[in-house]
Design an enzyme around this catalytic site. Structure first.
Site, PDB file in Angstrom:
ATOM      1  N   ASP A 155      39.130  92.888  39.174  1.00 17.79           N
ATOM      2  CA  ASP A 155      39.060  94.284  38.745  1.00 17.79           C
ATOM      3  C   ASP A 155      40.409  94.709  38.174  1.00 17.79           C
ATOM      4  O   ASP A 155      41.323  95.093  38.906  1.00 17.79           O
ATOM      5  CB  ASP A 155      38.675  95.183  39.915  1.00 17.79           C
ATOM      6  N   HIS A 202      44.848 101.081  38.702  1.00 17.78           N
ATOM      7  CA  HIS A 202      45.405 100.518  39.931  1.00 17.78           C
ATOM      8  C   HIS A 202      46.787  99.891  39.753  1.00 17.78           C
ATOM      9  O   HIS A 202      47.342  99.370  40.716  1.00 17.78           O
ATOM     10  CB  HIS A 202      44.430  99.492  40.501  1.00 17.78           C
ATOM     11  N   ILE A 248      46.451 103.828  42.575  1.00 25.12           N
ATOM     12  CA  ILE A 248      45.762 103.795  43.865  1.00 25.12           C
ATOM     13  C   ILE A 248      45.205 102.400  44.133  1.00 25.12           C
ATOM     14  O   ILE A 248      45.027 101.586  43.220  1.00 25.12           O
ATOM     15  CB  ILE A 248      44.617 104.823  43.923  1.00 25.12           C
ATOM     16  N   GLY A 261      38.989 100.817  45.738  1.00 27.99           N
ATOM     17  CA  GLY A 261      38.110 101.170  46.846  1.00 27.99           C
ATOM     18  C   GLY A 261      37.539  99.946  47.533  1.00 27.99           C
ATOM     19  O   GLY A 261      37.414  99.908  48.763  1.00 27.99           O
TER      20      GLY A 261
END
Length: 279
Positions: free
Chosen positions: A182, A187, A202, A205
């Site tokens: 990903d 990110h 961040i 998830g």
């Protein structure tokens, strides 16, 4: 969103070929170290695959986003469900088949939910995993889909948790995890993160989701990945790399309820978690 056309999209089955290096890299991306029971996830001797690695094997979401007319910049990963039918081998060739289970139109000002199912089979046809990803499409409310049909997750018990497991993340955690597949710049790129409303990049998830699975394995399953039969969760807030993720666990036999918090900011980052253990 192009509704109901999105329901008829049929992505080509996707091949996912991986070796032991990928399996070890994925574990490192979830913060596994080279000590104690974690060694089995990062060392080729008696290597075992973490069960949540199955969610990395379905790459068809892009087809639904692009062909379904979804605004990519307005998507949030809302929920993740995973059923493990057979343990993942530490290396292999998998075939992922995807379909759209349905759309829930929450209204023009509230967005829409898109549920995408991926099944993962090996070359012999053995079903290893079924994953259902819920995309919260903030810009696609009012698409004309049904308002009912939302998948449900039960709240955690009201009593105090039976145990808590705290797992730290590294400042470079997202930079490692993204190498498993990903590569969303959210990110790692500070400018992109600020542009979409975060103070800095961040954590994925699904990385937090995998950390929760590690915590449950450690507390309730003897750190044995083969005992995880299902893992469902709702993402409620982001984790910033370097923060401590604490998983609160309630156990009733082989049924586990859980939530994840970042205590230093006082936020719950995963809610309504449910795990089923295999005896």
């Amino acid at each position: 969103m192009h509704y109901p056309d999105i329901l008829a999209i049929e992505p080509e089955p996707a091949e996912f070929v991986y070796d032991d290096s990928y399996t070890m890299l994925y574990a490192l991306g979830l913060g596994c170290g080279a000590q104690g029971d974690d060694l089995r996830f990062v060392y080729e001797k008696d290597l075992r695959a973490l069960p949540t690695m199955a969610v990395m094997m379905g790459g068809a979401a892009g087809d639904f986003i692009e062909k379904g007319g979804i605004d990519y910049t307005m998507i949030v990963h809302g929920e993740q469900r995973l059923t493990l039918h057979a343990p993942l081998p530490p290396a292999g060739r998998m075939i992922a088949t995807a379909r759209c289970l349905g759309v829930v139109d929450k209204g023009r000002d509230k967005g829409a939910l898109v549920n995408i199912e991926n099944t993962v089979r090996d070359g012999a046809g053995t079903l290893h995993a079924t994953a259902v990803m819920t995309l919260f499409c903030r810009g696609d409310g009012g698409c004309g889909g049904p308002s009912a049909g939302e998948l449900t997750l039960a709240p955690v018990p009201e009593r105090a948790p039976d145990c808590e497991v705290a797992i730290p993340t590294l400042p470079q955690q997202a930079a490692i995890y993204r190498l498993s597949g990903d590569r969303n710049p959210l990110h790692i790129d500070p400018e992109m993160a600020v542009r979409v409303g975060f103070e800095r990049p961040i954590l994925h998830g699904l990385c937090t989701y995998g950390i929760a699975c590690r915590a449950i394995m450690r507390a309730c399953a003897g750190n044995d990945p083969a005992r995880i039969a299902a893992l469902d969760a709702r993402f409620s807030a982001p984790v910033y790399p370097g923060e401590m993720v604490t998983t609160r666990i309630w156990r009733d036999g082989d049924a586990i309820s859980f939530e994840c918090v970042v205590a230093e900011r006082g936020v719950t980052v995963i809610r309504n978690g449910a795990c089923r253990l295999r005896g």
